[in-house]
Scaffold this active site. Structure first.
Site, short mmCIF file in Angstrom:
data_model
loop_
_atom_site.label_atom_id
_atom_site.label_comp_id
_atom_site.label_asym_id
_atom_site.label_seq_id
_atom_site.Cartn_x
_atom_site.Cartn_y
_atom_site.Cartn_z
CG ASN A 1 -42.70 41.36 23.97
OD1 ASN A 1 -42.10 42.10 23.20
ND2 ASN A 1 -43.79 41.73 24.61
CG HIS B 1 -37.84 46.12 24.22
ND1 HIS B 1 -38.41 47.37 24.20
CD2 HIS B 1 -38.42 45.46 25.26
CE1 HIS B 1 -39.27 47.49 25.20
NE2 HIS B 1 -39.29 46.34 25.86
CG HIS C 1 -47.88 46.12 23.80
ND1 HIS C 1 -47.68 46.49 25.11
CD2 HIS C 1 -49.07 46.68 23.44
CE1 HIS C 1 -48.70 47.23 25.53
NE2 HIS C 1 -49.54 47.37 24.53
NE ARG D 1 -46.95 51.35 24.95
CZ ARG D 1 -47.10 50.97 26.21
NH1 ARG D 1 -46.58 49.84 26.63
NH2 ARG D 1 -47.74 51.73 27.07
NE ARG E 1 -44.23 53.68 24.30
CZ ARG E 1 -44.45 53.67 25.62
NH1 ARG E 1 -43.66 52.95 26.40
NH2 ARG E 1 -45.40 54.38 26.16
CD GLU F 1 -48.00 42.02 25.49
OE1 GLU F 1 -47.73 43.23 25.66
OE2 GLU F 1 -47.29 41.11 25.88
CB THR G 1 -47.84 46.50 30.51
OG1 THR G 1 -47.68 46.49 29.10
CG2 THR G 1 -49.31 46.37 30.85
CD GLU H 1 -48.80 37.43 29.63
OE1 GLU H 1 -49.20 37.21 28.47
OE2 GLU H 1 -47.80 38.14 29.89
CG HIS I 1 -44.49 42.92 32.82
ND1 HIS I 1 -43.60 43.73 33.49
CD2 HIS I 1 -44.95 43.64 31.79
CE1 HIS I 1 -43.54 44.90 32.90
NE2 HIS I 1 -44.34 44.88 31.85
#
Ligand code: PXP
Length: 240
Positions: free
Chosen positions: A6, A9, A42, A44, A48, A69, A100, A150, A190
């Site tokens: 993922n 970031h 993801h 969102r 963000r 996601e 999440t 998941e 996660h």
């Protein structure tokens, strides 16, 4: 066992200064070259970190699967249908959350989630439901027709005592067995990091782990290729 990286970031760092770098696309290419089996982003609702244009360029350039996601909203479902990632992982989303915080409540929102799954399946997208390691949620997930779930490993990752950690691990293992028996592909993710991944990677029938924050954090010190390779190695050792 596959590793989905993922790269949200990387975008967080870019958005923090409103620059054009670091680029999630470059990070994804490096991750793929270093052993990542898929890339997760993801998108969102508050945008963000990942932006729509990131998903478009990843879809165009990546030669490994892209896992998008997203929340189960009309806006996101339409966008997914336009962007056509390989997978869509449906997650609950609250604006004020840092990340999440738990799985979807598929049991109580079965109709709405099933509709979302059908809509995406009709667009040729493979759907995964992000859910807690809970028997009722797994049964409900199977009822949606989604081919994949998941399992949320956040409670395991956040456990502060060995007993709680063991209990969460047992819950996850039981959930994986049930989901597998119901014919679902089982992924997990996660909060997984270099210290806690081995126990999860040792669970039979888990197909893919999705890991973001710890890999991007480690890459600050060792570089992204090494951070990805180290995680992949831990997973491979656990499976062997
Ligand atoms: N899986 C899902 C469904 C997530 O929402 C996230 C966080 O975006 C992850 C996996 C990766 O979690 P982490 O960044 O803690 O590795």
């Amino acid at each position: 066992m596959l590793l989905g990286v993922n790269i949200d970031h990387v975008a967080t760092l870019r958005q923090a200064r409103g620059t054009s770098y670091p680029e999630p696309l470059t990070a994804s290419i490096l991750a793929a070259e270093s052993g990542a089996d898929s890339i997760t982003v993801h998108l969102r609702e508050d945008r963000r970190h990942i932006q729509d244009s990131d998903v478009t360029s990843l879809k165009e350039v990546l030669n490994i699967p892209l896992n998008l996601e997203m929340a189960v909203t009309a806006e996101m479902l339409q966008l997914a249908r336009k962007l056509r990632p390989t997978y869509c992982c449906l997650v609950p989303e609250r604006r004020e959350e840092l990340t999440t915080e738990g799985g979807l409540n598929v049991r109580d929102e079965l109709g709405r989630i099933r509709e979302g799954c059908e809509y995406l399946a009709n667009a040729g997208i493979k759907v995964s439901l992000f859910i807690d390691a809970d028997t009722e949620q797994i049964q409900a997930a199977a009822d949606t027709g989604a081919p994949c779930i998941e399992i949320h490993t956040g409670h395991y990752a956040d456990a502060t005592t060995p007993d709680t950690c063991q209990r969460e691990l047992e819950k996850i293992t039981k959930a994986v067995t049930l989901a597998h028996e119901l014919g679902l592909q089982v992924n997990a993710g996660h909060g997984l990091n270099y210290d806690n991944v081995t126990a999860i990677a040792s669970i039979p029938d888990v197909i893919e782990l999705n890991i973001g924050h710890s890999i991007i954090a480690r890459s600050v010190f060792v570089g992204l290729p090494t951070a990805v390779k180290e995680m992949k190695q831990l997973i491979d050792q656990a499976v062997a």
